[in-house]
Design a protein around this motif. Sequence first.
Motif, PDB file in Angstrom:
ATOM      1  N   PHE A 158       0.811  -1.228   0.000  1.00 20.09           N
ATOM      2  CA  PHE A 158       0.000   0.000   0.000  1.00 20.09           C
ATOM      3  C   PHE A 158       0.844   1.279   0.000  1.00 20.09           C
ATOM      4  N   MET A 159       1.892   1.281   0.868  1.00 20.40           N
ATOM      5  CA  MET A 159       2.554   2.559   1.160  1.00 20.40           C
ATOM      6  C   MET A 159       3.629   2.910   0.128  1.00 20.40           C
ATOM      7  N   GLU A 160       3.185   3.522  -0.978  1.00 16.64           N
ATOM      8  CA  GLU A 160       4.133   3.994  -1.975  1.00 16.64           C
ATOM      9  C   GLU A 160       4.339   5.487  -1.775  1.00 16.64           C
ATOM     10  N   PRO A 162       3.350   8.368  -3.342  1.00 17.22           N
ATOM     11  CA  PRO A 162       2.229   9.319  -3.270  1.00 17.22           C
ATOM     12  C   PRO A 162       1.477   9.255  -1.942  1.00 17.22           C
ATOM     13  N   GLU A 163       1.269   8.026  -1.433  1.00 13.53           N
ATOM     14  CA  GLU A 163       0.558   7.869  -0.151  1.00 13.53           C
ATOM     15  C   GLU A 163       1.369   8.524   0.971  1.00 13.53           C
ATOM     16  N   LEU A 167       0.234  11.704   3.219  1.00 17.56           N
ATOM     17  CA  LEU A 167       0.188  11.561   4.681  1.00 17.56           C
ATOM     18  C   LEU A 167       1.030  12.644   5.368  1.00 17.56           C
ATOM     19  N   LEU A 187       2.959   0.654   7.739  1.00 22.46           N
ATOM     20  CA  LEU A 187       2.570   0.260   6.377  1.00 22.46           C
ATOM     21  C   LEU A 187       3.777   0.114   5.454  1.00 22.46           C
TER      22      LEU A 187
END
Lengths: 212, 66
Positions: A158-160, A162-163, A167, A187
């Motif tokens: 999930f945690m690329e 952009p994320e 955040l 993540l």
Amino acid sequence: MAPLREAAPLTIMTFTGFIGDVCMLPLRAIIAVCVRWRIHPNVLTFIGVLINVAAAWALAARRFVLAGVVMVVANIFDFIDGKVARELQMESPFGGFWDSVMDRFSDISLFIGLIYLYSNMRRTDYVMIAALAMMFAILTSYTRARAESIVEKCKVGFMERPERIVLFMIGAFTNRMGAVLWVILVLSILTVADRIYFTWRELNARTKPTIA
Amino acid sequence: MNRSPLTVPLRAIWNALYWTHERATWQYDVMVIAILAFVWLTPPDWLRDPTASGTGPIAWLIHLFR
């Protein structure tokens, strides 16, 4: 009898998709300006990095709202460089390499800003959380780059970037950087684990003998 | 097929841990909502956040219903 018509696939607008579409509206105008002025995409990437360093400074100085605003500006450059390269037909292997190296530089700068802030506040626990989050954020991109040299695609987890960036902005604007760092850390660890597992499974499937 | 009642929740947990979904899917939306809920609703004191101020909505609600 009339032939049965195949049902059209139902497309549902997700709220993250809607936010993405809304954000694309002003970005399209900025991309058009950059294309008209024929600004080299590598220059856009570099400007984005310089602005991100300013955001890191603002984080270190505990000026979170300013850091959030600067991050928004920096990531506009970061986001549009690839699109401008495509529009100007200036895509190149070096451009891709330059972009990903500069992305790591920007990521690390932001984490260093926070590490500086927490160490100034004598908060060793959060220095460690920020340092570990930085380590796994770098490993997230490293595992993908390394995996894609031996398997075709490795886009699990999930945690690329952009994320992570969004955040950081949420943490800065709403003054919840501690919670954001915890989310990024947990993540990112999961993302690295996902990529290791995915690559192991792909390679295992490839080396298994097929029964005729 | 005899399915255990635990199959669905275990599968959901596995799918959240081993993430293979694209952006702008309903699964992505659910994950984003869960993250935002954690970030905004967890009282900063619970995480010993050195910079956040205020107790956050959860602590406010607990205080209200006490």
